[in-house]
Motif scaffolding. Structure first.
Motif, PDB file in Angstrom:
ATOM      1  N   GLU A 243       0.813  -1.214   0.000  1.00 22.66           N
ATOM      2  CA  GLU A 243       0.000   0.000   0.000  1.00 22.66           C
ATOM      3  C   GLU A 243       0.850   1.269   0.000  1.00 22.66           C
ATOM      4  N   ASN A 244       2.149   1.126   0.278  1.00 25.04           N
ATOM      5  CA  ASN A 244       3.036   2.288   0.300  1.00 25.04           C
ATOM      6  C   ASN A 244       3.643   2.611  -1.065  1.00 25.04           C
ATOM      7  N   VAL A 245       3.401   1.752  -2.065  1.00 28.39           N
ATOM      8  CA  VAL A 245       3.954   2.016  -3.398  1.00 28.39           C
ATOM      9  C   VAL A 245       3.242   3.225  -4.006  1.00 28.39           C
ATOM     10  N   GLN A 246       4.031   4.233  -4.366  1.00 27.26           N
ATOM     11  CA  GLN A 246       3.483   5.433  -4.992  1.00 27.26           C
ATOM     12  C   GLN A 246       3.492   5.256  -6.516  1.00 27.26           C
ATOM     13  N   LEU A 247       2.422   5.693  -7.141  1.00 28.36           N
ATOM     14  CA  LEU A 247       2.263   5.523  -8.587  1.00 28.36           C
ATOM     15  C   LEU A 247       2.296   6.893  -9.248  1.00 28.36           C
ATOM     16  N   LEU A 248       3.158   7.036 -10.262  1.00 29.95           N
ATOM     17  CA  LEU A 248       3.317   8.301 -10.969  1.00 29.95           C
ATOM     18  C   LEU A 248       3.200   8.060 -12.469  1.00 29.95           C
ATOM     19  N   PHE A 249       2.531   8.964 -13.155  1.00 26.73           N
ATOM     20  CA  PHE A 249       2.419   8.873 -14.612  1.00 26.73           C
ATOM     21  C   PHE A 249       3.343   9.902 -15.244  1.00 26.73           C
ATOM     22  N   ALA A 250       4.256   9.448 -16.104  1.00 25.00           N
ATOM     23  CA  ALA A 250       5.184  10.346 -16.790  1.00 25.00           C
ATOM     24  C   ALA A 250       4.502  10.920 -18.020  1.00 25.00           C
ATOM     25  N   ALA A 251       4.375  12.248 -18.061  1.00 24.50           N
ATOM     26  CA  ALA A 251       3.633  12.907 -19.146  1.00 24.50           C
ATOM     27  C   ALA A 251       4.487  13.992 -19.784  1.00 24.50           C
ATOM     28  N   PRO A 252       5.105  13.709 -20.930  1.00 21.46           N
ATOM     29  CA  PRO A 252       5.851  14.761 -21.638  1.00 21.46           C
ATOM     30  C   PRO A 252       4.896  15.753 -22.295  1.00 21.46           C
ATOM     31  N   ARG A 253       5.329  16.989 -22.356  1.00 26.37           N
ATOM     32  CA  ARG A 253       4.486  18.034 -22.941  1.00 26.37           C
ATOM     33  C   ARG A 253       5.310  18.856 -23.916  1.00 26.37           C
ATOM     34  N   ARG A 254       4.770  19.053 -25.101  1.00 23.76           N
ATOM     35  CA  ARG A 254       5.439  19.854 -26.124  1.00 23.76           C
ATOM     36  C   ARG A 254       5.243  21.335 -25.808  1.00 23.76           C
ATOM     37  N   GLY A 255       6.327  22.077 -25.874  1.00 24.86           N
ATOM     38  CA  GLY A 255       6.259  23.507 -25.618  1.00 24.86           C
ATOM     39  C   GLY A 255       6.562  24.304 -26.869  1.00 24.86           C
ATOM     40  N   GLU A 256       7.063  25.511 -26.688  1.00 26.38           N
ATOM     41  CA  GLU A 256       7.392  26.372 -27.815  1.00 26.38           C
ATOM     42  C   GLU A 256       8.630  25.858 -28.548  1.00 26.38           C
ATOM     43  N   GLU A 257       8.673  26.097 -29.829  1.00 26.43           N
ATOM     44  CA  GLU A 257       9.815  25.740 -30.678  1.00 26.43           C
ATOM     45  C   GLU A 257      10.145  24.244 -30.618  1.00 26.43           C
ATOM     46  N   ALA A 258       9.109  23.432 -30.447  1.00 24.82           N
ATOM     47  CA  ALA A 258       9.256  21.970 -30.429  1.00 24.82           C
ATOM     48  C   ALA A 258      10.072  21.475 -29.246  1.00 24.82           C
ATOM     49  N   ALA A 275      -6.974   6.726 -16.750  1.00 26.34           N
ATOM     50  CA  ALA A 275      -7.623   7.978 -17.157  1.00 26.34           C
ATOM     51  C   ALA A 275      -6.587   8.998 -17.617  1.00 26.34           C
ATOM     52  N   ALA A 276      -5.457   9.090 -16.885  1.00 29.41           N
ATOM     53  CA  ALA A 276      -4.396  10.036 -17.257  1.00 29.41           C
ATOM     54  C   ALA A 276      -3.778   9.652 -18.596  1.00 29.41           C
ATOM     55  N   ALA A 277      -3.588   8.346 -18.810  1.00 37.97           N
ATOM     56  CA  ALA A 277      -3.020   7.873 -20.078  1.00 37.97           C
ATOM     57  C   ALA A 277      -3.977   8.153 -21.237  1.00 37.97           C
TER      58      ALA A 277
END
Length: 317
Positions: A243-258, A275-277
């Motif tokens: 129950e102590n395992v933390q779950l994180l979703f890695a989400a790259p985001r495109r910004g200015e100038e690629a 849902a996040a995926a």
């Protein structure tokens, strides 16, 4: 042209590019970043066979069929053409960034968000999709400024499939502290090692849309339009260890100038992860590299057998 002929041509183009990678890696880090990326992007978009994603190749045909299943009312040919160009542009970002990263030169192409950090303590799982800018997302999670008790589940190259990862890996002097993090899933004990690592308070980076983690169904599939893709069972197992395992979703985001930034989004459970995926895919369809995986599924044991045959010099079947 028959599919086999296209595949041969794509593999031939990929092999040609591989021969240019070692000298290019010595030159690219010292060239201006943006003009170099722009030139590579032009080449990759003009000649996708240079990195194995030519029309008729296995990944393109599977990706087109998968898009048709997900969005039957949309123009799949137009989407795949745009997807191929977007992936070529992203690959140019990855190669320039990686060439600089390997010799310790900074790059402006990937920005780590100031507030972003791994958990200070306790076990954690970083769940990710397959992204067009890989392996930048993974590298951002093992940056020098972050803790390094992280294992990275890695999947084998398939000798009969055109794979742009071969350009990353050609003659690449991967630092030893990074290779120590590799967790090859072709080793049957990988999930045991991952579980032990989590129990010791470490972290694991794993893809949730892997094409050959398992063939079994999952209670929490990822929905893409009218299609679904199974959530990798390993994620369900690892997150459920404690129950102590933390779950994180890695989400790259495109910004200015690629340029790109990476978010790590804490999610409380698997439903929230899915849902996040789904939101990320819907918002970044051209940058999701996992389209072929909707239809391209494989049994994990079969993949291990083929990988072992390649390692031993035998011809995989």
């Amino acid at each position: 042209m028959p599919a086999t002929g296209t595949k041969t041509r794509s593999l031939r183009g990929l092999r040609f590019s591989q021969r240019l990678v070692p000298p290019g890696r010595r030159i690219v880090p010292w060239l201006p970043e943006r003009p170099t990326r722009a030139y590579l992007a032009f080449l990759f978009k003009r000649w996708p066979s240079l990195w194995g994603l030519e029309e008729g190749s296995k990944r393109v045909t599977r990706g087109k069929s998968a898009f048709e299943r997900a969005f039957p009312e949309r123009d799949s040919a137009a989407f795949v053409a745009a997807w191929t160009k977007a992936r070529g542009a992203a690959l140019s970002t990855s190669l320039v960034f990686l060439a600089r990263w390997l010799i310790g030169r900074p790059s402006r192409f990937l920005r780590l968000r100031p507030e972003l950090h791994l958990p200070a303590e306790g076990p954690f799982v970083i769940a990710a999709l397959h992204y067009s800018i890989d392996p930048l997302v993974q590298l951002s999670c093992i940056s020098d400024s972050w803790r390094r008790d992280l294992l990275w589940a890695v999947y084998p190259l398939r000798p009969t499939v055109e794979d742009d990862r071969e350009l990353w890996l050609t003659g690449t002097p991967v630092p030893g502290w990074v290779t120590k993090m590799f967790l090859p899933v072709t080793d049957r004990s990988w999930i045991v090692r991952a579980a032990s690592h989590l129990r010791r308070g470490g972290g694991v980076f794993v893809a949730i849309d892997a094409p050959f983690d398992s063939m079994r169904s999952t209670a929490t599939p990822i929905r893409v339009g009218e299609a679904t893709i199974p959530l990798s069972p390993s994620v369900e197992f690892l997150f459920g260890l404690d129950e102590n395992v933390q779950l994180l979703f890695a989400a790259p985001r495109r910004g200015e100038e690629a340029d790109w930034s990476v978010d790590l989004i804490p999610v409380p459970n698997l439903d929230a992860l899915v849902a996040a995926a789904e939101i990320w895919i819907a918002s970044n369809q051209l940058d999701w590299a996992g389209w072929p995986h909707i239809l391209w599924r494989g049994d994990a044991e079969e993949v291990r057998r083929k990988a072992a045959a390649v390692d031993s010099g035998a011809t995989p079947r």
